[in-house]
Design a protein around this motif. Structure first.
Motif, PDB file in Angstrom:
ATOM      1  N   ASP A 140      16.419   2.504  -7.339  1.00  0.00           N
ATOM      2  CA  ASP A 140      15.892   3.858  -7.530  1.00  0.00           C
ATOM      3  C   ASP A 140      15.182   3.905  -8.873  1.00  0.00           C
ATOM      4  OD1 ASP A 140      15.275   6.501  -7.513  1.00  0.00           O
ATOM      5  OD2 ASP A 140      17.318   7.213  -7.887  1.00  0.00           O
ATOM      6  N   THR A 141      13.861   3.861  -8.828  1.00  0.00           N
ATOM      7  CA  THR A 141      13.073   3.885 -10.059  1.00  0.00           C
ATOM      8  C   THR A 141      12.717   5.305 -10.486  1.00  0.00           C
ATOM      9  OG1 THR A 141      11.064   3.574  -8.735  1.00  0.00           O
ATOM     10  CG2 THR A 141      12.099   1.594  -9.653  1.00  0.00           C
ATOM     11  N   GLY A 142      13.137   6.288  -9.683  1.00  0.00           N
ATOM     12  CA  GLY A 142      12.817   7.670 -10.033  1.00  0.00           C
ATOM     13  C   GLY A 142      13.470   8.110 -11.324  1.00  0.00           C
ATOM     14  N   THR A 143      14.664   7.601 -11.615  1.00  0.00           N
ATOM     15  CA  THR A 143      15.357   7.980 -12.848  1.00  0.00           C
ATOM     16  C   THR A 143      14.622   7.485 -14.083  1.00  0.00           C
ATOM     17  OG1 THR A 143      16.743   5.998 -12.646  1.00  0.00           O
ATOM     18  CG2 THR A 143      17.603   8.036 -11.716  1.00  0.00           C
ATOM     19  N   ALA A 144      13.813   6.451 -13.922  1.00  0.00           N
ATOM     20  CA  ALA A 144      13.037   5.910 -15.041  1.00  0.00           C
ATOM     21  C   ALA A 144      11.634   6.492 -15.084  1.00  0.00           C
ATOM     22  CB  ALA A 144      12.963   4.386 -14.949  1.00  0.00           C
ATOM     23  N   GLY A 145      11.375   7.462 -14.222  1.00  0.00           N
ATOM     24  CA  GLY A 145      10.052   8.069 -14.202  1.00  0.00           C
ATOM     25  C   GLY A 145       9.012   7.246 -13.481  1.00  0.00           C
ATOM     26  N   LEU A 146       9.459   6.264 -12.672  1.00  0.00           N
ATOM     27  CA  LEU A 146       8.526   5.382 -11.975  1.00  0.00           C
ATOM     28  C   LEU A 146       8.603   5.568 -10.469  1.00  0.00           C
ATOM     29  CD1 LEU A 146       9.127   2.086 -14.023  1.00  0.00           C
ATOM     30  CD2 LEU A 146       7.491   3.923 -14.479  1.00  0.00           C
ATOM     31  N   GLY A 147       9.126   6.697 -10.032  1.00  0.00           N
ATOM     32  CA  GLY A 147       9.255   6.957  -8.606  1.00  0.00           C
ATOM     33  C   GLY A 147       7.950   7.440  -8.001  1.00  0.00           C
ATOM     34  N   GLY A 148       7.981   7.640  -6.689  1.00  0.00           N
ATOM     35  CA  GLY A 148       6.799   8.133  -5.987  1.00  0.00           C
ATOM     36  C   GLY A 148       5.958   7.047  -5.368  1.00  0.00           C
ATOM     37  N   VAL A 149       6.233   5.787  -5.690  1.00  0.00           N
ATOM     38  CA  VAL A 149       5.528   4.644  -5.115  1.00  0.00           C
ATOM     39  C   VAL A 149       6.571   3.600  -4.744  1.00  0.00           C
ATOM     40  CG1 VAL A 149       3.450   5.063  -6.492  1.00  0.00           C
ATOM     41  CG2 VAL A 149       5.190   3.493  -7.339  1.00  0.00           C
ATOM     42  N   PRO A 150       6.223   2.633  -3.890  1.00  0.00           N
ATOM     43  CA  PRO A 150       7.190   1.573  -3.589  1.00  0.00           C
ATOM     44  C   PRO A 150       7.707   0.897  -4.847  1.00  0.00           C
ATOM     45  CG  PRO A 150       5.339   1.479  -2.066  1.00  0.00           C
ATOM     46  CD  PRO A 150       4.986   2.518  -3.095  1.00  0.00           C
ATOM     47  N   VAL A 151       8.988   0.537  -4.849  1.00  0.00           N
ATOM     48  CA  VAL A 151       9.611  -0.101  -6.011  1.00  0.00           C
ATOM     49  C   VAL A 151       8.869  -1.371  -6.406  1.00  0.00           C
ATOM     50  CG1 VAL A 151      11.714  -1.252  -6.814  1.00  0.00           C
ATOM     51  CG2 VAL A 151      11.875   0.873  -5.523  1.00  0.00           C
ATOM     52  N   SER A 152       8.430  -2.132  -5.413  1.00  0.00           N
ATOM     53  CA  SER A 152       7.741  -3.385  -5.714  1.00  0.00           C
ATOM     54  C   SER A 152       6.462  -3.158  -6.517  1.00  0.00           C
ATOM     55  CB  SER A 152       7.410  -4.128  -4.422  1.00  0.00           C
ATOM     56  OG  SER A 152       6.648  -3.303  -3.547  1.00  0.00           O
ATOM     57  N   VAL A 153       5.791  -2.042  -6.269  1.00  0.00           N
ATOM     58  CA  VAL A 153       4.552  -1.754  -6.996  1.00  0.00           C
ATOM     59  C   VAL A 153       4.837  -1.422  -8.456  1.00  0.00           C
ATOM     60  CG1 VAL A 153       2.575  -0.185  -7.156  1.00  0.00           C
ATOM     61  CG2 VAL A 153       3.357  -0.997  -4.915  1.00  0.00           C
ATOM     62  N   SER A 154       5.776  -0.510  -8.682  1.00  0.00           N
ATOM     63  CA  SER A 154       6.079  -0.100 -10.053  1.00  0.00           C
ATOM     64  C   SER A 154       6.667  -1.248 -10.869  1.00  0.00           C
ATOM     65  CB  SER A 154       7.037   1.090 -10.052  1.00  0.00           C
ATOM     66  OG  SER A 154       8.235   0.783  -9.361  1.00  0.00           O
ATOM     67  N   VAL A 155       7.580  -2.026 -10.269  1.00  0.00           N
ATOM     68  CA  VAL A 155       8.188  -3.141 -10.999  1.00  0.00           C
ATOM     69  C   VAL A 155       7.155  -4.218 -11.289  1.00  0.00           C
ATOM     70  CG1 VAL A 155       9.891  -4.991 -10.849  1.00  0.00           C
ATOM     71  CG2 VAL A 155      10.503  -2.682 -10.123  1.00  0.00           C
ATOM     72  N   SER A 156       6.271  -4.493 -10.353  1.00  0.00           N
ATOM     73  CA  SER A 156       5.232  -5.504 -10.566  1.00  0.00           C
ATOM     74  C   SER A 156       4.317  -5.119 -11.722  1.00  0.00           C
ATOM     75  CB  SER A 156       4.417  -5.702  -9.287  1.00  0.00           C
ATOM     76  OG  SER A 156       5.220  -6.202  -8.244  1.00  0.00           O
ATOM     77  N   LEU A 157       3.907  -3.858 -11.737  1.00  0.00           N
ATOM     78  CA  LEU A 157       3.068  -3.396 -12.846  1.00  0.00           C
ATOM     79  C   LEU A 157       3.811  -3.497 -14.172  1.00  0.00           C
ATOM     80  CD1 LEU A 157       1.391  -0.235 -11.274  1.00  0.00           C
ATOM     81  CD2 LEU A 157       0.280  -2.403 -11.852  1.00  0.00           C
ATOM     82  N   LEU A 158       5.080  -3.146 -14.167  1.00  0.00           N
ATOM     83  CA  LEU A 158       5.881  -3.211 -15.385  1.00  0.00           C
ATOM     84  C   LEU A 158       5.979  -4.638 -15.904  1.00  0.00           C
ATOM     85  CD1 LEU A 158       7.663  -1.468 -17.298  1.00  0.00           C
ATOM     86  CD2 LEU A 158       9.610  -2.100 -15.861  1.00  0.00           C
TER      87      LEU A 158
END
Length: 229
Positions: free
Chosen positions: A45-63
């Motif tokens: 759940d990346t929403g708690t880190a402010g990275l929600g709203g997109v697939p987890v793989s997308v946000s983590v990859s960008l990070l």
């Protein structure tokens, strides 16, 4: 080039470099069809880190990509500074933390602009079954008891509680003539889930015959007595 290659193998860039290799391998599997881009959505759940709203793989990859680039740049600058070993170790940790924080802020900004391209899907609901044809799985269906098997849109099956009303309310699709006798609400028979009772957590069902299917746009969604289903 040698300077950047050397920095990529030093702390802290090497940590994000290893994570970058994992990310690249994952997306290669996605391109090959061996994995889905949303494989980790149910686990993280990346929403708690402010990275929600997109697939987890997308946000983590960008990070990971932005953190690696920031740590690589910071390591190169750190090597050029000529700082002593103790000072360099402290600055290396600062580069690690700083790269991660800067990458997090940049990803949040990017996702804020591109989140609209990833509309949230509504969670599955029992109301999705309204209008579906089911197969009776109990000996009979009455006003107080009955179960049926229904197939969802993704092909999976579910056992749901069903009830019938005699005589059938005006809102229920009714059969007449021989078709009504050929489609009783008994085990193995077919029924139409025409409404859902949220209080009782069951579906109202009526006999169904494919030859008299009124079509999905004409199936009423009302409960007995005129209440909306």
């Amino acid at each position: 080039m040698e300077e950047f290659l050397g920095a990529a193998l030093e702390f802290p860039a090497v940590i994000f470099g290893a994570a970058l290799v994992v990310v690249v391998c994952f997306w290669l599997l996605v391109l090959a069809g061996a994995a889905g881009h949303d494989s980790f959505d149910a686990d993280l759940d990346t929403g708690t880190a402010g990275l929600g709203g997109v697939p987890v793989s997308v946000s983590v990859s960008l990070l990971v990509v932005l953190s690696w680039f920031g740590s690589l740049t910071g390591t190169v600058l750190l090597n050029r500074s000529g700082a002593g070993s103790t000072t360099r170790a402290v600055l290396a940790v600062a580069v690690l933390v700083g790269s991660l924080l800067l990458a997090w802020a940049a990803v949040r900004l990017l996702l804020h602009r591109f989140r609209r391209y990833f509309p949230a899907e509504p969670p599955p609901s029992r109301l999705d079954f309204v209008g579906s044809v089911c197969t009776i799985r109990t000996g009979s269906v009455t006003a107080t008891f009955g179960q049926a098997e229904v197939v969802s849109y993704d092909g999976s099956t579910a056992i749901v509680q069903v009830r019938t009303a005699e005589p059938f309310p005006s809102a229920a699709p009714r059969l007449s003539g021989p078709a009504a006798e050929e489609a009783p609400l008994v085990m193995g028979g077919s029924g139409l889930l025409y409404a859902y009772d949220e209080d009782g957590e069951f579906f109202w069902v009526s006999p169904y015959d494919a030859a008299l299917d009124p079509g999905p746009n004409n199936r009423p969604h009302e409960l007995p007595g005129g209440a909306t289903g």
